[in-house]
Scaffold this motif. Sequence first.
Motif, short mmCIF file in Angstrom:
data_model
loop_
_atom_site.label_atom_id
_atom_site.label_comp_id
_atom_site.label_asym_id
_atom_site.label_seq_id
_atom_site.Cartn_x
_atom_site.Cartn_y
_atom_site.Cartn_z
N SER A 219 50.13 39.11 40.26
CA SER A 219 51.85 38.74 40.81
C SER A 219 51.99 37.71 40.41
N SER A 220 51.11 36.99 41.07
CA SER A 220 51.38 35.66 40.97
C SER A 220 50.75 34.73 38.91
N LYS A 221 51.23 35.40 38.22
CA LYS A 221 50.89 35.70 36.63
C LYS A 221 49.85 34.40 36.45
N PRO A 222 48.50 34.66 36.68
CA PRO A 222 47.37 33.68 36.72
C PRO A 222 47.02 33.51 35.61
N CYS A 223 47.41 34.29 34.54
CA CYS A 223 46.18 34.14 33.09
C CYS A 223 47.42 32.53 32.64
N LYS A 224 47.33 31.90 31.77
CA LYS A 224 48.05 30.38 31.72
C LYS A 224 47.91 31.24 30.14
N ASN A 225 48.26 30.22 28.88
CA ASN A 225 49.09 30.46 27.74
C ASN A 225 49.36 31.58 27.13
N ASN A 226 49.70 32.54 27.82
CA ASN A 226 50.28 33.67 27.21
C ASN A 226 49.33 34.60 27.32
N GLY A 227 47.87 34.72 28.22
CA GLY A 227 46.80 35.77 27.75
C GLY A 227 47.31 37.19 29.24
N SER A 228 46.98 37.92 28.74
CA SER A 228 47.12 38.91 29.05
C SER A 228 46.43 39.47 30.92
N CYS A 229 47.33 39.46 31.83
CA CYS A 229 46.59 39.85 33.04
C CYS A 229 45.70 41.47 33.32
N ILE A 230 45.36 41.59 34.01
CA ILE A 230 44.30 43.43 34.12
C ILE A 230 44.40 43.23 35.57
N ASN A 231 44.81 43.58 36.57
CA ASN A 231 44.87 44.14 37.99
C ASN A 231 43.64 45.29 38.13
N TYR A 232 42.88 44.41 38.70
CA TYR A 232 41.69 45.24 39.12
C TYR A 232 42.04 45.27 40.93
N GLY A 233 43.00 45.05 41.62
CA GLY A 233 43.36 44.82 42.99
C GLY A 233 42.02 44.96 43.56
N GLY A 234 41.47 43.86 43.30
CA GLY A 234 40.55 43.37 44.55
C GLY A 234 38.91 44.00 43.97
N LYS A 235 39.03 44.87 42.90
CA LYS A 235 37.68 45.70 42.67
C LYS A 235 36.58 45.03 41.73
N TRP A 236 37.43 44.00 40.95
CA TRP A 236 36.85 43.38 40.12
C TRP A 236 36.10 42.46 40.61
N ASN A 237 36.45 41.47 40.70
CA ASN A 237 35.82 40.20 41.52
C ASN A 237 36.91 39.74 42.26
#
Length: 290
Positions: A219-237
Motif C-alpha cells: 500500500s505504500s507503493k515501495p517498488c520504484k520505476n514502475n516495478g510490480s509489487c507482490i504482497n506477502y502480508g509479512g509472511k515473505w520477509n
Amino acid sequence: MINNSVIILSLVVLCNYCISGKTTCSRKPVEEWSPQPSSYVVNWTLTENICMNFYKDCWDFSINPKMGTSDDHIVPQICPLQIQVGDVLVISSEPSLQPPEINVMNVSEASFIDCVQNTTPEDQLLFGCRLKGKHTVNSQWLSAGTHYFITVVASGPSLCQLGLRLNVTVKQQFCQESLSSEFCSGHGKCLSKVWDKTYRCHCQPPFSGKYCQELDACSSKPCKNNGSCINYGGKWNKQGYECICHPPFTGSDCSEVIGQCEPNICFHGNCSNITAHSFICECDEHFSGK
Ligand SMILES: *[C@@H]1O[C@H](CO)[C@@H](O)[C@H](O)[C@H]1NC(C)=O
Ligand SMILES: *[C@@H]1O[C@H](CO)[C@@H](O)[C@H](O)[C@H]1NC(C)=O
Ligand SMILES: *[C@@H]1O[C@H](CO)[C@@H](O)[C@H](O)[C@H]1NC(C)=O
Ligand SMILES: *[C@@H]1O[C@H](CO)[C@@H](O)[C@H](O)[C@H]1NC(C)=O
Ligand SMILES: *[C@@H]1O[C@H](CO)[C@@H](O)[C@H](O)[C@H]1NC(C)=O
Ligand SMILES: *[C@@H]1O[C@H](CO)[C@@H](O)[C@H](O)[C@H]1NC(C)=O
C-alpha cells in the motif's frame, strides 16, 4: 389503511392507556462492540417510547436510505432494541398495567406483526408469574438473532396491538481470532451498522482480512520505476513484499540499474538518482568529481 384506522380508533377508545409516549426512536447508525456487557431496562408501558411507523419512527429511516419506501407500515411497538450477546435485559412494568394479568411471550415474526398469542404454548412465556415490577429476561430468550416478544393478557384489550411488543436483535461479534486475541488484531474497529446482523472488523489501512491480521505491504507503493509489487502480508520477509522489476531496473525496490552503481563506482560517495541511462554520485564530504 383499514388496519391503521382500527388501531387509531382503539387508541381513542382505550385512552386510559393513551399513547402520550409516541416517539421516534433514536439510534446510532453504527455501533462499536463493547467488551463489557451492558444492561438495558425496557419500560413495559404505553406512556413512553412507543413508535408507530416502522420506517419513519421505529427505525430512523433517514440513516437507512436503502430501506426506501413511501409506504406507511404501521406496527405500534416499543422502540426496537439491538443489543450484544451477553447483555442483560430487564423488563420493567408500570403500576397502571397491574390490573390485567399480563405476561410476555416469545413469538415468531408473523405472530409479532399480527399479535397472535393463542397458538403458542405456555413454555414460550418469558416469566413464571405475571408481570409486576422488574423482571430480568433469562438469557435463553436472548441468543444471537432477532427475537419477538408480545404482551399476552388473560382478558381485555389487546395491549400488544396498542404497542406493547418488542423486537430485540441480539448481535454476536466476529472480531477476534481466538477468545484471548485482541479485537481486530489491534488494527481496526469492531463495528455493526443498524441493519448488520453481526459485528465485524473494519480495518485501518494498510491492514486487511477478517481480523485485520493481514498487512498490505504494497500500500505504500515501495517498488520504484514502475516495478510490480507482490504482497506477502509479512509472511515473505521482513518487508512483507517483493518487487518485480522491469529491466534494466533491479534491487529490492527496483531503484538500482543492472550494471550501474556497481560496488565502488562512486569512489567516495553513494550512487543515486538512478534512471535507465544515468546515475549520479553523491559525494562524501571533502570529495568531489563525477
Ligand atoms: C423508564 O422509567 C423510568 C422511571 O419511570 C425512567 O427513569 C427511565 O428513563 C425510563 N426508561 C426509558 C428507556 O424510557
Ligand atoms: C421463540 O419463538 C420462536 C418462533 O416461534 C422459536 O423459533 C424459538 O425457538 C423460540 N425461542 C425459545 C427459546 O423457545
Ligand atoms: C426487527 O428488527 C430487525 C433489525 O434489528 C429488522 O431487520 C426486522 O425487520 C424487525 N422486524 C419487524 C417485524 O419489525
Ligand atoms: C508501468 O507498467 C505497466 C504494466 O506493468 C504499463 O502498462 C505502464 O505503461 C508502465 N508505465 C510506465 C510509466 O512505464
Ligand atoms: C535527484 O532527483 C530528484 C528528483 O528527480 C531531484 O529533486 C534531486 O535534486 C536530485 N538529486 C541530485 C543530487 O541531483
Ligand atoms: C551514503 O550512504 C551512507 C549509508 O547509507 C550514509 O551514511 C552517507 O551519509 C551517504 N553519503 C552521502 C554523501 O549521501
